[in-house]
Write a protein that holds these residues in place. Structure first.
Motif, PDB file in Angstrom:
ATOM      1  N   GLY A   1       7.709  12.185  16.945  1.00 48.78           N
ATOM      2  CA  GLY A   1       6.261  13.281  16.705  1.00 48.78           C
ATOM      3  C   GLY A   1       4.946  12.629  16.232  1.00 48.78           C
ATOM      4  N   LEU A   2       3.818  13.315  16.533  1.00 49.13           N
ATOM      5  CA  LEU A   2       2.531  12.863  16.244  1.00 49.13           C
ATOM      6  C   LEU A   2       2.660  12.795  14.534  1.00 49.13           C
ATOM      7  CD1 LEU A   2      -0.381  11.890  17.125  1.00 49.13           C
ATOM      8  CD2 LEU A   2      -0.837  14.053  16.957  1.00 49.13           C
ATOM      9  N   ASP A   3       3.086  13.526  13.851  1.00 42.70           N
ATOM     10  CA  ASP A   3       3.118  13.662  12.400  1.00 42.70           C
ATOM     11  C   ASP A   3       3.681  12.282  11.783  1.00 42.70           C
ATOM     12  OD1 ASP A   3       1.621  15.773  12.408  1.00 42.70           O
ATOM     13  OD2 ASP A   3       3.143  17.284  12.070  1.00 42.70           O
ATOM     14  N   ALA A   4       4.586  11.591  12.506  1.00 44.14           N
ATOM     15  CA  ALA A   4       5.601  10.616  11.878  1.00 44.14           C
ATOM     16  C   ALA A   4       4.367   9.177  11.994  1.00 44.14           C
ATOM     17  CB  ALA A   4       6.520  10.306  12.830  1.00 44.14           C
ATOM     18  N   VAL A   5       3.396   9.284  12.909  1.00 50.74           N
ATOM     19  CA  VAL A   5       2.464   8.207  13.076  1.00 50.74           C
ATOM     20  C   VAL A   5       1.612   7.907  11.821  1.00 50.74           C
ATOM     21  CG1 VAL A   5       0.628   7.131  14.407  1.00 50.74           C
ATOM     22  CG2 VAL A   5       2.474   8.464  15.649  1.00 50.74           C
ATOM     23  N   SER A   6       1.776   6.824  11.154  1.00 45.97           N
ATOM     24  CA  SER A   6       0.981   6.438  10.065  1.00 45.97           C
ATOM     25  C   SER A   6       0.495   5.121  10.237  1.00 45.97           C
ATOM     26  CB  SER A   6       1.436   6.532   8.487  1.00 45.97           C
ATOM     27  OG  SER A   6       2.473   5.685   8.486  1.00 45.97           O
ATOM     28  N   MET A   7      -0.634   4.511   9.642  1.00 39.64           N
ATOM     29  CA  MET A   7      -1.117   3.131   9.659  1.00 39.64           C
ATOM     30  C   MET A   7      -0.048   2.138   9.150  1.00 39.64           C
ATOM     31  SD  MET A   7      -3.961   3.238  11.390  1.00 39.64           S
ATOM     32  CE  MET A   7      -5.110   2.051  11.232  1.00 39.64           C
ATOM     33  N   SER A   8       0.788   2.718   8.197  1.00 35.14           N
ATOM     34  CA  SER A   8       1.780   1.974   7.468  1.00 35.14           C
ATOM     35  C   SER A   8       2.989   1.717   8.205  1.00 35.14           C
ATOM     36  CB  SER A   8       2.130   2.587   5.968  1.00 35.14           C
ATOM     37  OG  SER A   8       2.628   3.822   6.217  1.00 35.14           O
TER      38      SER A   8
ATOM     39  N   ARG B   1      -3.288   7.394   2.467  1.00 32.21           N
ATOM     40  CA  ARG B   1      -3.997   8.901   3.152  1.00 32.21           C
ATOM     41  C   ARG B   1      -5.490   8.901   2.610  1.00 32.21           C
ATOM     42  NH1 ARG B   1      -0.550  11.631   0.653  1.00 32.21           N
ATOM     43  NH2 ARG B   1       0.915  11.552   2.255  1.00 32.21           N
ATOM     44  N   ASN B   2      -5.693   8.451   1.462  1.00 29.28           N
ATOM     45  CA  ASN B   2      -6.986   8.466   1.045  1.00 29.28           C
ATOM     46  C   ASN B   2      -7.969   7.488   1.736  1.00 29.28           C
ATOM     47  OD1 ASN B   2      -6.157  10.296  -1.084  1.00 29.28           O
ATOM     48  ND2 ASN B   2      -6.002   8.559  -2.437  1.00 29.28           N
ATOM     49  N   LYS B   3      -7.241   6.317   2.154  1.00 26.76           N
ATOM     50  CA  LYS B   3      -8.074   5.360   3.013  1.00 26.76           C
ATOM     51  C   LYS B   3      -8.597   6.062   4.143  1.00 26.76           C
ATOM     52  CE  LYS B   3      -9.556   1.379   4.721  1.00 26.76           C
ATOM     53  NZ  LYS B   3     -10.907   0.715   4.201  1.00 26.76           N
ATOM     54  N   GLU B   4      -7.585   6.841   4.979  1.00 26.34           N
ATOM     55  CA  GLU B   4      -7.718   7.303   6.250  1.00 26.34           C
ATOM     56  C   GLU B   4      -8.681   8.375   6.089  1.00 26.34           C
ATOM     57  OE1 GLU B   4      -3.990   8.207   8.079  1.00 26.34           O
ATOM     58  OE2 GLU B   4      -3.297   6.163   8.314  1.00 26.34           O
ATOM     59  N   GLN B   5      -8.783   9.250   5.067  1.00 23.30           N
ATOM     60  CA  GLN B   5      -9.575  10.200   4.761  1.00 23.30           C
ATOM     61  C   GLN B   5     -10.875   9.853   4.581  1.00 23.30           C
ATOM     62  OE1 GLN B   5      -7.893  12.375   1.669  1.00 23.30           O
ATOM     63  NE2 GLN B   5      -6.389  13.654   3.040  1.00 23.30           N
ATOM     64  N   GLN B   6     -10.959   8.578   3.961  1.00 23.92           N
ATOM     65  CA  GLN B   6     -12.415   8.375   3.834  1.00 23.92           C
ATOM     66  C   GLN B   6     -12.909   7.640   4.967  1.00 23.92           C
ATOM     67  OE1 GLN B   6     -11.783   5.233   0.666  1.00 23.92           O
ATOM     68  NE2 GLN B   6     -11.262   6.738  -0.847  1.00 23.92           N
TER      69      GLN B   6
ATOM     70  N   THR C   1       0.813  -1.210   0.157  1.00 27.69           N
ATOM     71  CA  THR C   1      -0.028  -0.117   0.024  1.00 27.69           C
ATOM     72  C   THR C   1       0.989   1.162   0.136  1.00 27.69           C
ATOM     73  OG1 THR C   1      -1.667  -1.059   1.336  1.00 27.69           O
ATOM     74  CG2 THR C   1      -1.745   1.049   1.134  1.00 27.69           C
ATOM     75  N   GLY C   2       0.686   2.181  -0.848  1.00 26.07           N
ATOM     76  CA  GLY C   2       1.221   3.285  -1.136  1.00 26.07           C
ATOM     77  C   GLY C   2       0.947   4.216  -0.279  1.00 26.07           C
ATOM     78  N   PRO C   3       1.607   5.270   0.124  1.00 22.04           N
ATOM     79  CA  PRO C   3       1.348   6.283   1.071  1.00 22.04           C
ATOM     80  C   PRO C   3       0.090   7.281   0.771  1.00 22.04           C
ATOM     81  CG  PRO C   3       3.336   7.115  -0.085  1.00 22.04           C
ATOM     82  CD  PRO C   3       3.038   5.661  -0.291  1.00 22.04           C
ATOM     83  N   ASN C   4      -0.035   7.654  -0.810  1.00 22.77           N
ATOM     84  CA  ASN C   4      -1.378   8.441  -0.987  1.00 22.77           C
ATOM     85  C   ASN C   4      -2.433   7.412  -0.938  1.00 22.77           C
ATOM     86  OD1 ASN C   4       0.492  10.452  -1.743  1.00 22.77           O
ATOM     87  ND2 ASN C   4       0.732   9.757  -4.015  1.00 22.77           N
ATOM     88  N   ARG C   5      -2.203   6.124  -1.289  1.00 21.42           N
ATOM     89  CA  ARG C   5      -3.333   5.223  -1.100  1.00 21.42           C
ATOM     90  C   ARG C   5      -3.923   5.037   0.452  1.00 21.42           C
ATOM     91  NH1 ARG C   5      -3.796  -1.049  -3.088  1.00 21.42           N
ATOM     92  NH2 ARG C   5      -5.956  -1.435  -2.507  1.00 21.42           N
TER      93      ARG C   5
ATOM     94  N   GLY D   1      -8.987   3.908  11.503  1.00 21.39           N
ATOM     95  CA  GLY D   1      -8.307   5.073  10.857  1.00 21.39           C
ATOM     96  C   GLY D   1      -7.482   5.700  12.007  1.00 21.39           C
ATOM     97  N   LYS D   2      -6.747   7.005  11.563  1.00 25.97           N
ATOM     98  CA  LYS D   2      -5.665   7.359  12.359  1.00 25.97           C
ATOM     99  C   LYS D   2      -6.421   8.189  13.288  1.00 25.97           C
ATOM    100  CE  LYS D   2      -1.737  10.329  12.485  1.00 25.97           C
ATOM    101  NZ  LYS D   2      -0.779  11.183  11.702  1.00 25.97           N
ATOM    102  N   THR D   3      -7.647   8.651  13.162  1.00 29.92           N
ATOM    103  CA  THR D   3      -8.417   9.514  14.049  1.00 29.92           C
ATOM    104  C   THR D   3      -8.777   8.729  15.081  1.00 29.92           C
ATOM    105  OG1 THR D   3      -9.348  11.104  12.478  1.00 29.92           O
ATOM    106  CG2 THR D   3     -10.412  11.003  14.647  1.00 29.92           C
ATOM    107  N   GLU D   4      -9.244   7.379  15.154  1.00 29.78           N
ATOM    108  CA  GLU D   4      -9.354   6.633  16.176  1.00 29.78           C
ATOM    109  C   GLU D   4      -8.060   6.065  16.807  1.00 29.78           C
ATOM    110  OE1 GLU D   4     -12.809   6.555  13.475  1.00 29.78           O
ATOM    111  OE2 GLU D   4     -10.517   6.313  13.174  1.00 29.78           O
ATOM    112  N   LEU D   5      -7.005   5.832  15.799  1.00 24.77           N
ATOM    113  CA  LEU D   5      -5.738   5.468  16.381  1.00 24.77           C
ATOM    114  C   LEU D   5      -5.143   6.418  17.500  1.00 24.77           C
ATOM    115  CD1 LEU D   5      -3.276   3.536  16.557  1.00 24.77           C
ATOM    116  CD2 LEU D   5      -2.387   4.763  14.457  1.00 24.77           C
TER     117      LEU D   5
END
Length: 252
Positions: free
Chosen positions: A59-66, A8-13, A2-6, A85-89
Motif C-alpha cells: 500500500g501507498l502508506d507503507a512507502v517511505s524514503m527510509s 517525516r520532518n524532513k519530508e514535511q520540510q 535516521t529515525g522515522p520522526n526525523r 521528498g515523498k511527494t515527488e517520489l
C-alpha cells in the motif's frame, strides 16, 4: 541511522518549500545533471520503480524514503540526492506504472468506439494492478509527467474522429476516467464479510420500513443488489459510448 520522526520532518520540510519547477524538471528528466564526480549509483527512475513495487505489495502508506532506501542498502538521506521528498517520489511512481501503454494499435482505424473501449480497458487494468494509484492521482490539479499526459493524449486522439470539439472530447475523457476510478474505489472499499452483514441488517431495516421507500423496496425485490453477471466496466463503457454516439449523430 535516521529515525522515522526525523525523516517525516524532513519530508514535511521538503514538501513545504516545494519548487514546482524543480518537480516538473524531475518528472520530465530535465533536471541539471552533475558533470563532475563519481557516476550516481541510483536514478530517480530506479527509486520510483522500487517504491511502486513496495506500494503494490503493502500500500501507498507503507512507502517511505527510509523503507525504499533500505531496499538499496543505503540511508534515507542518500535518496534525497535523487528525489527531494515523498511527494515527488509518488509522482515518479505514477509515471513508472503508466510508462507502458496505452496501445490502441489493435483498434480498427477510424473506429472511435473500439479505440475508446480499448483505452478504458487498459486504464482499468493499470488501476487494478496498482490499487494505490487511486490515492496517488486524486482528481485535482497536480504536476503531471509525460507518461500521464500520454494517456490523456491517447484518449483525446481516439475521440478525434467523432468530430467533437476539444472541450467535449475532454468531458468524455473525464467520464471514462471517472468510471475507471469509481470501480477502483469500489474494489478498494470491498469487504465481503462486512458487506454480508450490511446486507442482512439493511434488509431487515428496509423490511420494517418498506412503505417509506417503495421504489427501493421494489428494486431490491427484483434483485437490484444481487450479482447479475454483468461486467460493470463494460456496462459503463457501453452507456458512455452510446451517449457520445447520440451526441455525435444528433439522435435524441
Amino acid at each position: 541511522m535516521t529515525g522515522p520522526n526525523r525523516e517525516r520532518n524532513k519530508e514535511q520540510q521538503q514538501d513545504g518549500t516545494r519548487d514546482p519547477r524543480a518537480a516538473l524538471a524531475l518528472l520530465w528528466g530535465e533536471q541539471d545533471k552533475p558533470t563532475r564526480g563519481p557516476k550516481p549509483k541510483l536514478t530517480p527512475q530506479r527509486i520510483a520503480a522500487a517504491a511502486a513495487e513496495l506500494a503494490d505489495g503493502e500500500g501507498l502508506d507503507a512507502v517511505s524514503m527510509s523503507k525504499v532506501a533500505g531496499g538499496f542498502g543505503v540511508s534515507a538521506m542518500a535518496l534525497y540526492r535523487y528525489v527531494p521528498g515523498k511527494t515527488e517520489l509518488v509522482e515518479l511512481m505514477v509515471e513508472a506504472v503508466l510508462a507502458e501503454g496505452p496501445d490502441l494499435s489493435g483498434a480498427p482505424e477510424g473506429d472511435w468506439r473500439a479505440a475508446v473501449r480499448e483505452w478504458t480497458r487498459q486504464c482499468a487494468r493499470v488501476y487494478a494492478t496498482h490499487p494505490w494509484l487511486l490515492g496517488a492521482t486524486a482528481m485535482r490539479r497536480q504536476v503531471m509527467g509525460p507518461c500521464q499526459l500520454r494517456w490523456l493524449d491517447a484518449a483525446l486522439a481516439a475521440l478525434e474522429s467523432t468530430g467533437l470539439d476539444g472541450a467535449r472530447r475532454h468531458q468524455v475523457f473525464l467520464l471514462l476516467i471517472g468510471l475507471v476510478r469509481n470501480l477502483a474505489q469500489q474494489r478498494s472499499d470491498h469487504d465481503e464479510e462486512r458487506e454480508r452483514e450490511w446486507n442482512r441488517l439493511s434488509g431487515e431495516l428496509l423490511a420494517r420500513h418498506a412503505d417509506r421507500f417503495p421504489a427501493l423496496t421494489k428494486a431490491v425485490a427484483e434483485g437490484a443488489f444481487e450479482p447479475d453477471g454483468i461486467d460493470p466496466l463494460e456496462f459503463g463503457i457501453d452507456r458512455i459510448l452510446d451517449g457520445v454516439e447520440a451526441l455525435v449523430t444528433g439522435r435524441p
